[in-house]
Design an enzyme around this catalytic site. Structure first.
Site, PDB file in Angstrom:
ATOM      1  CG  ASP A 110       9.650   8.508  10.216  1.00 26.91           C
ATOM      2  OD1 ASP A 110       9.782   9.283  10.882  1.00 26.91           O
ATOM      3  OD2 ASP A 110       8.621   7.316  10.499  1.00 26.91           O
TER       4      ASP A 110
ATOM      5  CD  GLU B 175      11.581   2.842  15.763  1.00 27.79           C
ATOM      6  OE1 GLU B 175      12.223   3.194  14.717  1.00 27.79           O
ATOM      7  OE2 GLU B 175      10.561   3.072  16.080  1.00 27.79           O
TER       8      GLU B 175
ATOM      9  CE  LYS C  96      -1.907  -1.996   3.525  1.00 27.36           C
ATOM     10  NZ  LYS C  96      -1.600  -3.603   3.356  1.00 27.36           N
ATOM     11  CB  ILE C  97       3.343   2.631   2.278  1.00 31.08           C
ATOM     12  CG1 ILE C  97       2.445   2.562   3.374  1.00 31.08           C
ATOM     13  CG2 ILE C  97       4.393   3.604   2.373  1.00 31.08           C
ATOM     14  CD1 ILE C  97       3.168   2.214   4.770  1.00 31.08           C
TER      15      ILE C  97
ATOM     16  CG  HIS D 232       8.088   5.083  14.026  1.00 30.19           C
ATOM     17  ND1 HIS D 232       8.691   4.110  14.289  1.00 30.19           N
ATOM     18  CD2 HIS D 232       7.107   5.088  13.317  1.00 30.19           C
ATOM     19  CE1 HIS D 232       7.813   3.028  13.645  1.00 30.19           C
ATOM     20  NE2 HIS D 232       7.014   3.761  12.975  1.00 30.19           N
ATOM     21  CD  GLN D 233       7.866  14.009  11.843  1.00 30.64           C
ATOM     22  OE1 GLN D 233       8.549  14.466  12.577  1.00 30.64           O
ATOM     23  NE2 GLN D 233       6.902  14.619  11.139  1.00 30.64           N
ATOM     24  CB  ALA D 234       6.238   8.259   8.363  1.00 30.90           C
ATOM     25  CG  PHE D 235       2.179   7.153  12.809  1.00 33.79           C
ATOM     26  CD1 PHE D 235       3.284   7.116  13.254  1.00 33.79           C
ATOM     27  CD2 PHE D 235       1.139   7.228  13.590  1.00 33.79           C
ATOM     28  CE1 PHE D 235       3.689   7.452  14.702  1.00 33.79           C
ATOM     29  CE2 PHE D 235       1.535   7.764  14.977  1.00 33.79           C
ATOM     30  CZ  PHE D 235       2.747   7.747  15.496  1.00 33.79           C
TER      31      PHE D 235
ATOM     32  CB  THR E 202       9.389   5.774   6.050  1.00 36.26           C
ATOM     33  OG1 THR E 202       8.836   5.082   4.629  1.00 36.26           O
ATOM     34  CG2 THR E 202       9.910   6.857   5.547  1.00 36.26           C
ATOM     35  CB  SER E 203       9.987  -0.026   5.942  1.00 33.66           C
ATOM     36  OG  SER E 203      11.450  -0.450   6.108  1.00 33.66           O
ATOM     37  NE  ARG E 204       7.472  -1.519  12.196  1.00 35.68           N
ATOM     38  CZ  ARG E 204       6.504  -0.828  12.068  1.00 35.68           C
ATOM     39  NH1 ARG E 204       6.976   0.278  11.414  1.00 35.68           N
ATOM     40  NH2 ARG E 204       5.379  -0.916  12.284  1.00 35.68           N
TER      41      ARG E 204
HETATM   42  P1  NAI Z   1       1.958  -3.996   2.854  1.00 34.60           P
HETATM   43  O1  NAI Z   1       1.994  -5.157   3.544  1.00 34.60           O
HETATM   44  O2  NAI Z   1       0.989  -3.333   2.158  1.00 34.60           O
HETATM   45  O3  NAI Z   1       3.130  -4.031   1.901  1.00 34.60           O
HETATM   46  C1  NAI Z   1       4.482  -4.536   2.120  1.00 34.60           C
HETATM   47  C2  NAI Z   1       5.061  -4.941   0.636  1.00 34.60           C
HETATM   48  O4  NAI Z   1       6.410  -5.614   0.980  1.00 34.60           O
HETATM   49  C3  NAI Z   1       4.463  -6.205   0.259  1.00 34.60           C
HETATM   50  O5  NAI Z   1       4.130  -6.013  -1.270  1.00 34.60           O
HETATM   51  C4  NAI Z   1       5.268  -7.595   0.442  1.00 34.60           C
HETATM   52  O6  NAI Z   1       5.078  -8.384  -0.672  1.00 34.60           O
HETATM   53  C5  NAI Z   1       6.665  -6.536   0.259  1.00 34.60           C
HETATM   54  N1  NAI Z   1       7.798  -7.402   0.551  1.00 34.60           N
HETATM   55  C6  NAI Z   1       7.923  -8.366   1.539  1.00 34.60           C
HETATM   56  N2  NAI Z   1       9.115  -8.857   1.508  1.00 34.60           N
HETATM   57  C7  NAI Z   1       9.981  -8.245   0.552  1.00 34.60           C
HETATM   58  C8  NAI Z   1      11.330  -8.013   0.282  1.00 34.60           C
HETATM   59  N3  NAI Z   1      12.176  -8.934   0.991  1.00 34.60           N
HETATM   60  N4  NAI Z   1      11.846  -7.290  -0.620  1.00 34.60           N
HETATM   61  C9  NAI Z   1      10.969  -6.342  -1.096  1.00 34.60           C
HETATM   62  N5  NAI Z   1       9.415  -6.288  -1.033  1.00 34.60           N
HETATM   63  C10 NAI Z   1       9.040  -7.174   0.182  1.00 34.60           C
HETATM   64  O7  NAI Z   1       2.675  -3.005   3.951  1.00 34.60           O
HETATM   65  P2  NAI Z   1       2.625  -1.280   3.705  1.00 34.60           P
HETATM   66  O8  NAI Z   1       1.251  -0.855   4.573  1.00 34.60           O
HETATM   67  O9  NAI Z   1       2.847  -0.666   2.533  1.00 34.60           O
HETATM   68  O10 NAI Z   1       3.680  -0.750   4.830  1.00 34.60           O
HETATM   69  C11 NAI Z   1       5.110  -1.242   4.636  1.00 34.60           C
HETATM   70  C12 NAI Z   1       5.907  -1.114   5.814  1.00 34.60           C
HETATM   71  O11 NAI Z   1       5.691   0.317   6.354  1.00 34.60           O
HETATM   72  C13 NAI Z   1       5.203  -1.868   7.129  1.00 34.60           C
HETATM   73  O12 NAI Z   1       5.570  -3.327   7.212  1.00 34.60           O
HETATM   74  C14 NAI Z   1       5.727  -1.183   8.290  1.00 34.60           C
HETATM   75  O13 NAI Z   1       6.770  -1.736   8.748  1.00 34.60           O
HETATM   76  C15 NAI Z   1       5.966   0.311   7.602  1.00 34.60           C
HETATM   77  N6  NAI Z   1       5.266   1.306   8.434  1.00 34.60           N
HETATM   78  C16 NAI Z   1       5.825   2.521   8.643  1.00 34.60           C
HETATM   79  C17 NAI Z   1       5.264   3.551   9.343  1.00 34.60           C
HETATM   80  C18 NAI Z   1       5.908   4.760   9.885  1.00 34.60           C
HETATM   81  O14 NAI Z   1       5.299   5.424  10.460  1.00 34.60           O
HETATM   82  N7  NAI Z   1       7.203   5.137   9.627  1.00 34.60           N
HETATM   83  C19 NAI Z   1       3.727   3.518   9.461  1.00 34.60           C
HETATM   84  C20 NAI Z   1       3.226   2.505   8.795  1.00 34.60           C
HETATM   85  C21 NAI Z   1       3.875   1.177   8.159  1.00 34.60           C
END
Ligand code: NAI
Length: 333
Positions: free
Chosen positions: A261, A266, A156-157, A298-301, A235-237
């Site tokens: 982020d 953290e 999604k992101i 960690h403020q992206a959300f 901005t993932s983990r």
């Molecule tokens: P999502 O589940 O919709 O998409 C994640 C994508 O990553 C999927 O398409 C998956 O197939 C793919 N993926 C899995 N393993 C992979 C790899 N080895 N290489 C490349 N792609 C791979 O998740 P969404 O909602 O897009 O969120 C992504 C991440 O963003 C979350 O898991 C979370 O860790 C992080 N996040 C960070 C926030 C923040 O405030 N900084 C807030 C919300 C989410």
């Protein structure tokens, strides 16, 4: 249901009270400031659910205390669930609910804000102009148009970031082991191999979850294969990036810009005011010394839209669990 909310900040309380009022005061929230871990877990005694955020620690020992004290539901205020021992939760009969998508736009837009800030050095320009210094040296950027952006993880992101960057007329390439070819094609992007993404991208943006496979995905090897001077945004983990390798890459000038982020350690830093204390994490302190590193805590959300969606969905998870024994958006092994 009676719900103990851990790691509560004033903003959580505000949005949860609003959502609960809209739901007819369906639940009874006890707002607790401490992070959840083995020491704070007993605070949840007498509650059927706990509500937690990303830096709460839901390991087996903590979950054992919660289960013993009568907790039956772990309601995550996040999309990611890497901080939960799902095996232990299943063994202890604890249901887990999450907020699968609260505002992919919020995180995508923050990602783009980091790209623009790093490129055009807005953070430096802001401080400079306020001090009456209008010199441009050191503020040189580059046009985004025509640059190649590599998206790692097109969920999604990631797809939202791809769409926005196409709006800048960037070439968008992506890598994902579970590609959504039609969705990416409709935006105008193409999938490539991990190696090709590393070698071709001017900007690499990480949007995959943290799993055993993605832990330190960006380490010495990946950084060594990036274009010299490339920009890396995470901005993932935090632990998707090996911080030590990042520092080495920055020291050698291999990485041109880094926007974070999230940070792998953290947990003891973010979401707290530590401004009157020395930073104990030497790696983090080192990162702060680089002029081409931009860190947000960690403020992206953190938008009103996202917080409203988080509160609404969490309450829906709890309400559905109370009625059926399963949260609306369960996380299973
Ligand atoms: P999502 O589940 O919709 O998409 C994640 C994508 O990553 C999927 O398409 C998956 O197939 C793919 N993926 C899995 N393993 C992979 C790899 N080895 N290489 C490349 N792609 C791979 O998740 P969404 O909602 O897009 O969120 C992504 C991440 O963003 C979350 O898991 C979370 O860790 C992080 N996040 C960070 C926030 C923040 O405030 N900084 C807030 C919300 C989410």
């Amino acid at each position: 249901m009676k719900v103990a909310v851990f790691s509560t900040h004033p903003f959580d309380r505000r949005f949860f009270d609003q959502a609960n009022a809209a739901a007819g005061h369906a639940h009874d929230f006890l707002y607790l400031e401490p992070q959840l871990d083995v020491r704070s877990a007993p605070l949840a005694a007498g509650h059927e659910a706990v509500c937690v955020f990303v830096n709460d620690r839901l390991d087996r020992s903590t979950l054992e205390i919660l289960a013993e004290d009568g907790v039956r539901l772990l309601a995550l205020r996040s999309a990611g669930f890497n901080h939960v021992d799902l095996r232990a939760a299943a063994d202890l009969g604890l249901a887990v609910g999450r907020v699968p998508a609260y505002s992919p736009d919020a995180i995508a837009e923050h990602t783009v804000a980091m790209i623009l800030t790093l490129n055009r050095k807005i953070h430096k320009a802001y401080a400079r102009v306020r001090e009456g210094n209008f010199v441009l040296d050191g503020l040189l950027g580059f046009d985004l148009r025509g640059r190649t952006v590599g998206i790692v993880g097109t969920g999604k992101i990631g797809l939202n970031v791809a769409r926005i960057m196409r709006g800048f007329d960037c070439t968008v390439i992506a890598h994902d082991p579970f590609p959504d070819v039609a969705a990416l094609r409709s935006i105008g992007g193409t999938y490539v191999s991990w190696s090709e993404l590393l070698e071709r991208s001017d900007i690499i943006s990480l949007h995959c979850p943290l799993t055993p496979e993605t832990h330190h995905l960006v380490g010495v090897d990946a950084i060594g294969r990036m274009k010299p001077g490339a920009m890396l945004i995470n901005t993932s983990r935090g632990a998707v990036v090996d911080t030590h390798a990042l520092i080495v890459g920055l020291k050698h000038g291999r990485l041109g810009y880094v926007g974070l982020d999230v940070y792998e350690e953290e947990e003891g830093l973010f979401f707290a005011d530590l401004s009157d204390k020395p930073i104990q994490d030497d790696q983090f302190a080192r990162l702060l010394t680089f002029p081409n590193v931009l860190i947000t805590g960690h403020q992206a959300f953190f938008t009103s839209d996202a917080l409203t969606a988080i509160a609404d969905t969490t309450i829906a998870n709890i309400t559905t669990f109370a009625a059926t024994g399963k949260p609306l958006y369960p996380v299973t092994l």
